[in-house]
Write an enzyme that holds these catalytic residues in place. Structure first.
Site: not given
Lengths: 149, 93
Positions: A67-68
């Site tokens: 995830h970012a």
């Protein structure tokens, strides 16, 4: 949003062949990219963060949470799961190799929290995790996800 | 009240999962502490008493809290409990 809304059946793949960690992140991200739920920039951001900050996305033995941030290119809060045929090394001292890659994309810092809570429910039930790690039947994973949603 | 800050690279995924489990542990041991989560950058201005994060994160935060707790496996509640109890002992008296 419930976990089974974010992580719907068409976002789950088993027995996926990945040649290394970057490929694994690509493959998990592509499921969301193909539905335009995220932009390519999001996948690039995950890989960049992994290179800069280290393998912290490997949150537990065999499990990566790819995830970012919302501003890295998220169109809709969503999640995908790939179970790798052959586990890959992410460079984590204790949690390698990775077999499950959850890709999490969120448009803000709230909309995914219920789903993450439900995902934690899945992750803390070892019999359910056994299914996620080993089954070759996507429907079996869907059953687990629905049970916790 | 003591402040525990759970940190991950972007503050949205892993730190929230860790926060959930840390709160579970805190409740079990009955400690009176405040728990929040954040990303790496904002963690530096937060003035937490205890910072919790994975190894690669805590290594970048030494000096930003009195105690640092390093976690390898965010699902391992026993390991978490042990480390939290040990860190809290440092604040007694």
């Amino acid at each position: 949003m419930f976990l089974n809304q974010m992580l719907s059946k068409n976002h789950i793949q088993v027995n996926v062949e990945a040649k290394d960690w970057e490929n694994a992140i690509d493959l998990g991200g592509e499921i969301l990219l193909n539905e335009k739920l995220i932009e390519l920039t999001y996948i690039e951001a995950v890989k960049k963060m992994k290179k800069e900050n280290g393998p912290y996305i490997v949150i537990a033995p065999g499990i990566a949470l790819s995830h970012a941030r919302p501003e890295n290119g998220v169109n809709k809060t969503s999640m995908s799961l790939i179970q790798l045929k052959n586990p890959v090394e992410f460079g984590h001292e204790e949690n390698d190799p990775v077999k499950l890659v959850f890709t999490l994309a969120t448009t803000d810092n709230k909309s995914h929290l219920d789903s993450l809570r439900q995902l934690m429910g899945v992750m803390t039930e070892s019999s359910d995790m056994d299914i996620l790690f080993t089954t070759k039947d996507v429907d079996k994973i869907v059953e687990v996800i629905n049970k916790h949603s | 009240m003591l402040k525990i800050l759970v940190v991950c690279g972007n503050g949205l995924g892993s730190s929230f999962l860790m926060e959930m489990n840390i709160k579970k542990v805190i409740k079990e041991i009955g400690a009176e502490v405040e728990v929040e989560h954040s990303d790496l950058t904002s963690a530096k201005g937060y003035h937490a008493d205890i910072i919790v994060g994975t190894k690669d994160i805590t290594s970048q935060l030494s000096g930003y809290a009195k105690e640092l707790i390093e976690l390898n496996n965010i699902l391992d509640l026993e390991d978490m409990r042990e480390k939290v109890v040990k860190a809290l002992e440092k604040f007694e008296n």
